[in-house]
Design a protein around this motif. Structure first.
Motif, PDB file in Angstrom:
ATOM      1  N   ALA A 197       0.835  -1.201   0.000  1.00 21.77           N
ATOM      2  CA  ALA A 197       0.000   0.000   0.000  1.00 21.77           C
ATOM      3  C   ALA A 197       0.869   1.250   0.000  1.00 21.77           C
ATOM      4  CB  ALA A 197      -0.919  -0.016   1.215  1.00 21.77           C
ATOM      5  N   GLU A 198       1.929   1.215   0.805  1.00 26.19           N
ATOM      6  CA  GLU A 198       2.791   2.393   0.875  1.00 26.19           C
ATOM      7  C   GLU A 198       3.550   2.584  -0.435  1.00 26.19           C
ATOM      8  OE1 GLU A 198       5.172   3.053   4.438  1.00 26.19           O
ATOM      9  OE2 GLU A 198       3.572   2.097   5.575  1.00 26.19           O
ATOM     10  N   ASP A 199       3.992   1.463  -1.033  1.00 24.11           N
ATOM     11  CA  ASP A 199       4.685   1.544  -2.322  1.00 24.11           C
ATOM     12  C   ASP A 199       3.804   2.193  -3.382  1.00 24.11           C
ATOM     13  OD1 ASP A 199       6.864   0.439  -1.284  1.00 24.11           O
ATOM     14  OD2 ASP A 199       6.552  -1.591  -2.093  1.00 24.11           O
ATOM     15  N   LEU A 200       2.493   1.933  -3.239  1.00 20.81           N
ATOM     16  CA  LEU A 200       1.573   2.455  -4.246  1.00 20.81           C
ATOM     17  C   LEU A 200       1.104   3.870  -3.892  1.00 20.81           C
ATOM     18  CD1 LEU A 200      -0.409  -0.812  -4.864  1.00 20.81           C
ATOM     19  CD2 LEU A 200       1.177   0.297  -6.430  1.00 20.81           C
ATOM     20  N   SER A 203      -0.691   6.889   2.183  1.00 22.11           N
ATOM     21  CA  SER A 203      -0.047   7.342   3.415  1.00 22.11           C
ATOM     22  C   SER A 203      -0.262   6.269   4.483  1.00 22.11           C
ATOM     23  CB  SER A 203      -0.670   8.658   3.867  1.00 22.11           C
ATOM     24  OG  SER A 203      -1.960   8.414   4.379  1.00 22.11           O
ATOM     25  N   ARG A 204       0.498   6.350   5.584  1.00 21.26           N
ATOM     26  CA  ARG A 204       0.383   5.316   6.627  1.00 21.26           C
ATOM     27  C   ARG A 204      -1.017   5.305   7.217  1.00 21.26           C
ATOM     28  NH1 ARG A 204       5.480   4.385  10.421  1.00 21.26           N
ATOM     29  NH2 ARG A 204       4.233   2.545  10.800  1.00 21.26           N
ATOM     30  N   LEU A 205      -1.573   6.514   7.369  1.00 20.58           N
ATOM     31  CA  LEU A 205      -2.898   6.610   7.979  1.00 20.58           C
ATOM     32  C   LEU A 205      -3.959   5.978   7.073  1.00 20.58           C
ATOM     33  CD1 LEU A 205      -3.983   7.866  10.611  1.00 20.58           C
ATOM     34  CD2 LEU A 205      -4.832   9.750   9.192  1.00 20.58           C
ATOM     35  N   SER A 206      -3.880   6.304   5.766  1.00 19.47           N
ATOM     36  CA  SER A 206      -4.917   5.737   4.898  1.00 19.47           C
ATOM     37  C   SER A 206      -4.674   4.244   4.671  1.00 19.47           C
ATOM     38  CB  SER A 206      -5.041   6.510   3.585  1.00 19.47           C
ATOM     39  OG  SER A 206      -3.782   6.710   3.023  1.00 19.47           O
ATOM     40  N   ALA A 207      -3.422   3.803   4.778  1.00 19.24           N
ATOM     41  CA  ALA A 207      -3.162   2.360   4.687  1.00 19.24           C
ATOM     42  C   ALA A 207      -3.809   1.643   5.874  1.00 19.24           C
ATOM     43  CB  ALA A 207      -1.662   2.088   4.672  1.00 19.24           C
ATOM     44  N   PHE A 208      -3.698   2.282   7.039  1.00 22.71           N
ATOM     45  CA  PHE A 208      -4.334   1.710   8.235  1.00 22.71           C
ATOM     46  C   PHE A 208      -5.843   1.622   8.023  1.00 22.71           C
ATOM     47  CE2 PHE A 208      -6.519   2.552  12.284  1.00 22.71           C
ATOM     48  CZ  PHE A 208      -6.087   1.450  13.006  1.00 22.71           C
ATOM     49  N   TRP A 209      -6.391   2.693   7.480  1.00 24.69           N
ATOM     50  CA  TRP A 209      -7.831   2.790   7.315  1.00 24.69           C
ATOM     51  C   TRP A 209      -8.332   1.855   6.206  1.00 24.69           C
ATOM     52  CZ3 TRP A 209     -11.425   4.278  10.346  1.00 24.69           C
ATOM     53  CH2 TRP A 209     -12.690   4.564   9.859  1.00 24.69           C
ATOM     54  N   LEU A 210      -7.546   1.745   5.116  1.00 22.55           N
ATOM     55  CA  LEU A 210      -8.005   0.979   3.951  1.00 22.55           C
ATOM     56  C   LEU A 210      -7.572  -0.486   3.983  1.00 22.55           C
ATOM     57  CD1 LEU A 210      -7.332   3.643   1.180  1.00 22.55           C
ATOM     58  CD2 LEU A 210      -9.557   2.885   2.025  1.00 22.55           C
ATOM     59  N   VAL A 211      -6.516  -0.799   4.741  1.00 26.93           N
ATOM     60  CA  VAL A 211      -6.019  -2.180   4.743  1.00 26.93           C
ATOM     61  C   VAL A 211      -6.204  -2.853   6.108  1.00 26.93           C
ATOM     62  CG1 VAL A 211      -4.021  -3.665   4.350  1.00 26.93           C
ATOM     63  CG2 VAL A 211      -4.343  -1.591   2.976  1.00 26.93           C
ATOM     64  N   THR A 212      -5.645  -2.234   7.156  1.00 23.70           N
ATOM     65  CA  THR A 212      -5.653  -2.891   8.470  1.00 23.70           C
ATOM     66  C   THR A 212      -7.075  -3.081   9.010  1.00 23.70           C
ATOM     67  OG1 THR A 212      -3.603  -1.713   8.861  1.00 23.70           O
ATOM     68  CG2 THR A 212      -4.550  -2.887  10.720  1.00 23.70           C
ATOM     69  N   ILE A 213      -7.842  -1.973   9.010  1.00 26.36           N
ATOM     70  CA  ILE A 213      -9.199  -2.054   9.578  1.00 26.36           C
ATOM     71  C   ILE A 213     -10.051  -3.097   8.847  1.00 26.36           C
ATOM     72  CG2 ILE A 213     -11.364  -0.786   9.938  1.00 26.36           C
ATOM     73  CD1 ILE A 213      -9.665   0.507  11.831  1.00 26.36           C
ATOM     74  N   PRO A 214     -10.149  -3.044   7.506  1.00 26.90           N
ATOM     75  CA  PRO A 214     -10.983  -4.062   6.842  1.00 26.90           C
ATOM     76  C   PRO A 214     -10.506  -5.488   7.121  1.00 26.90           C
ATOM     77  CG  PRO A 214     -10.463  -2.312   5.301  1.00 26.90           C
ATOM     78  CD  PRO A 214      -9.653  -2.046   6.532  1.00 26.90           C
ATOM     79  N   LEU A 215      -9.182  -5.684   7.204  1.00 24.38           N
ATOM     80  CA  LEU A 215      -8.693  -7.044   7.432  1.00 24.38           C
ATOM     81  C   LEU A 215      -8.921  -7.512   8.866  1.00 24.38           C
ATOM     82  CD1 LEU A 215      -5.456  -7.170   5.295  1.00 24.38           C
ATOM     83  CD2 LEU A 215      -7.603  -8.370   4.920  1.00 24.38           C
ATOM     84  N   SER A 216      -9.119  -6.568   9.794  1.00 22.92           N
ATOM     85  CA  SER A 216      -9.381  -6.995  11.179  1.00 22.92           C
ATOM     86  C   SER A 216     -10.874  -6.958  11.483  1.00 22.92           C
ATOM     87  CB  SER A 216      -8.613  -6.120  12.168  1.00 22.92           C
ATOM     88  OG  SER A 216      -8.967  -4.771  11.992  1.00 22.92           O
ATOM     89  N   LYS A 217     -11.687  -6.807  10.429  1.00 23.90           N
ATOM     90  CA  LYS A 217     -13.132  -6.678  10.617  1.00 23.90           C
ATOM     91  C   LYS A 217     -13.721  -7.852  11.410  1.00 23.90           C
ATOM     92  CE  LYS A 217     -16.499  -7.197   7.593  1.00 23.90           C
ATOM     93  NZ  LYS A 217     -16.967  -7.267   6.206  1.00 23.90           N
ATOM     94  N   GLN A 218     -13.262  -9.063  11.060  1.00 15.36           N
ATOM     95  CA  GLN A 218     -13.806 -10.244  11.748  1.00 15.36           C
ATOM     96  C   GLN A 218     -13.554 -10.167  13.250  1.00 15.36           C
ATOM     97  OE1 GLN A 218     -15.797 -12.291  10.561  1.00 15.36           O
ATOM     98  NE2 GLN A 218     -15.593 -11.660   8.425  1.00 15.36           N
ATOM     99  N   GLY A 219     -12.355  -9.730  13.610  1.00 10.09           N
ATOM    100  CA  GLY A 219     -12.021  -9.607  15.035  1.00 10.09           C
ATOM    101  C   GLY A 219     -12.873  -8.553  15.706  1.00 10.09           C
TER     102      GLY A 219
END
Lengths: 296, 368
Positions: A197-200, A203-219
């Protein structure tokens, strides 16, 4: 044959520990109160055979459920419980997510210790931990003394016996149930996705919002259900930390049973509570199943 | 809480003792007692065990309603329980208790007729119960804080203090607790508006609803035991509570030397007089041991020790010579003849009125 035995174990468990108690409660909810041992009528008299059984069923009715609809106390208590459960689930998520995130990002050798620290409070009785909050929050308690010592307040804050104290107690008590499932999903998170995500250009914040949060949705979903469902019926925390303005269905149920000594109405409240709780429980089950299918 | 903790310690020591004895003796005899919290001198429990060799298991509760729920569920496993007069009467009707055997209770001769005559209205001939303690329901006041809020002439000896909204509005800031006991709080409010506190008439009882509606926003909590510690620590400034409990709060504050001064007053308009009675459940596992416990409690010196510790009056005439001056000489505990006339007693509601009363109380508490 072996398979049948294996399958029957959980069903027998369900029968003995859920269905039979539920039927007993349902039966009491259809009875009338009486000044007797036990304090309701009718009781089943098998010595009279078929006539006794028929007479028994003839006396059961839905009077108590009708009563619940007439008195707005019960609806208000259900709604207020839902509200308290929803708000405290949100608060627990807001506090729990950063903790779980921090744990998942910590160096490998620290993680067992951090995990241990989250579970550690369970080593002390839940009741004692709630009682100690009474000591912290009371008007002459530790918190007020500290605040007036640093000069922030000159009159003690009234926190104990209010809904604020109930929220503090619930968030504190249920926090591990939120942290652990979120931590479990974050720990499995593939770090290379964030790098990508960062390579593309994310920003770190939007990577958190667009990648981390959706992937931890189940949790997040699992954690929210684990907090929301038991909090609706919570009784100990509102009765110890809450005041006269705290209205929760668990407390109302307890009062029907012990203060009003009206077992039939108490049972009717319990049956309705169960029916209301079944909805989030089924949703939770669905979610779990979907996840399993995806992983399988 | 203190009692609960001590009781746990006690159980542990009894358990260890029991384990040690296990090799020699057969299963030790047990008596299980269920009494109000903060209501006995713990040393008496040990004394009973030493004198009789019976293991005493002592649990506590803080509400008659909870006790009644356990009694009517049956199979509580207790040998001695301590309901208040009105509740005792209902439970006798429900068949929850067994008749006492006077031949096993030689200390019955110690009892005080002034009290026995009054308890007969709940338990005819005192056939099912003996009096343990009696007292009044009134006002526990943190004098300093209340005078700070309401001025020097605050009505600390009147129901006006807690039922007049203008007073309660100011007191709310320092904290007011009410008992969670409709059987006492409803008669108190009836007394305040000048009605018969023992009224069983729905229309009369309904008159208390506006009284409570006006002051409820200022009541911090309805609870029947937390106020002891809360008063003593200075967390609250007024509690409607039971005489001896408030006097215990006074003593705890004195011991802590935290500058909190607590006073108990039975309101001048009239206060409720109640009697806590020891009785034996019909399904008690050890009725013989229960009788031994009752007889032990009715011993003049033992009963005096209990009263000297909990600051409640008892129904035991012979114990009076052993009472300390702080107890027998305190008119808040042993009221004068004249003050006794100002106290009232109540009788239990019938099933239908009971339901009206409990609904009314639930409504008042939840503010709906």
């Amino acid at each position: 044959m072996r398979r049948l035995v294996l399958i029957s174990v959980p069903y027998l468990w369900l029968l003995a520990l859920f269905l039979i108690p539920f039927l007993i409660v349902l039966k009491i909810s259809l009875s009338d109160t009486a000044l007797a041992i036990p304090p309701y009528l009718p009781t089943l008299d098998l010595s009279e055979g078929w006539v006794g059984i028929k007479a028994f069923f003839a006396e059961l009715d839905f009077e108590n459920f009708r009563f619940l609809t007439e008195d707005d106390l019960y609806w208000k208590a259900y709604l207020s419980s839902l509200q308290i459960a929803a708000i405290s689930t949100l608060l627990t998520l807001l506090v729990g997510y950063p903790i779980a995130y921090g744990m998942a990002m910590a160096p490998d050798q620290w993680r067992p210790t951090l995990m241990m620290l989250v579970i550690l409070p369970f080593w002390t009785s839940f009741l004692i931990r709630v009682y100690s909050w009474m000591g912290i929050l009371s008007s002459e308690g530790v918190l007020n003394q500290f605040l007036s010592w640093i000069g922030l307040i000159d009159q003690p804050l009234t926190i104990l016996n209010t809904n604020t104290a109930v929220y503090i107690g619930i968030v504190y008590t249920y926090l591990p149930f939120m942290i652990l499932p979120i931590y479990a999903t974050l720990e499995k998170l593939d770090g290379s996705l964030l790098e990508a995500a960062e390579d593309l250009g994310c920003s770190r914040l939007s990577a958190f919002w667009l990648v981390t949060i959706p992937l931890s949705k189940q949790g997040i979903i699992a954690g929210c259900f684990l907090v929301f469902i038991p909090v609706i019926g919570e009784f100990v925390i509102p009765s110890l930390l809450g005041g006269s303005g705290t209205l929760m269905i668990g407390k109302v149920l307890w009062e029907e049973f012990f203060n009003n000594r009206d077992w039939p109405v108490a049972s009717a409240v319990a049956v309705l509570l169960l029916l209301i709780l079944i909805i989030p429980i089924i949703l939770f089950q669905r979610n779990e199943q979907k996840q399993r299918e995806r992983e399988g | 809480m203190t009692n609960g903790r001590k009781h746990m310690m006690k159980r542990l020591t009894t358990m260890t003792a029991a384990c040690a004895l296990l090799a020699g003796a057969a299963a030790a005899e047990e008596v299980r007692v269920y009494n109000w919290s903060d209501y006995i001198d713990e040393e008496l429990l040990e004394k009973f065990e030493q004198e009789t060799g019976i293991d005493l298991i002592y649990d506590v509760f803080d509400s008659n309603e909870v006790l009644e729920t356990k009694m009517l569920a049956g199979g509580s496993g207790y040998d001695v329980v301590v309901p208040t007069g009105t509740f005792l009467q209902r439970q006798i009707v429900a068949g929850a208790f067994q008749k006492l055997d006077p031949s096993k209770l030689p200390n019955l001769e110690n009892m005080w007729d002034v009290v026995s005559q009054r308890t007969e209205q709940y338990d005819p001939d005192n056939a099912y119960s003996i009096n343990y303690m009696w007292g009044t329901t009134g006002l526990g006041v943190n004098v300093g804080k209340v005078q700070e809020v309401l001025g020097e002439d605050a009505p600390i000896d009147s129901w006006d203090l807690v039922f007049k909204p203008e007073n309660m509005e100011k007191l709310a800031a320092c904290g007011v607790h009410f008992l969670d006991a409709p059987a006492e709080m409803i008669p108190a409010a009836l007394k305040f508006i000048g009605e018969d506190p023992n009224s069983h008439d729905d229309d009369v009882i309904a008159k208390i609803e506006p009284v409570y509606a006006a002051v409820r926003p200022y009541i911090q909590k309805f609870h029947s035991s937390e106020y002891i510690n809360a008063l003593a620590n200075g967390d609250i400034c007024v509690a409607v509570g039971w005489s001896g409990d408030i006097l215990q709060a006074r003593d705890r504050a004195d011991e802590a030397e935290n500058g909190v001064e607590i006073v108990y007053n039975a309101p001048k308009e009239g206060a409720q007089m109640w009697f806590d009675q020891m009785a034996i459940p019909v399904d008690a596992p050890n009725p013989d041991g229960a009788h031994k416990f009752l007889n032990f409690i009715m011993d003049a010196q033992n009963m005096a020790a209990a009263s000297n510790y909990v600051y409640y009056a008892n129904g035991n005439k012979a114990s009076q010579e052993y009472l300390i001056e702080d107890v027998i000489g305190d008119p808040a505990i042993y009221p004068s003849e004249e003050a006794l006339n100002n106290l009232f007693t109540t009788t239990p509601y019938d099933a239908r009125t009971q339901r009206t009363v409990t609904r009314l109380w639930t409504k008042i508490k939840s503010g709906i």
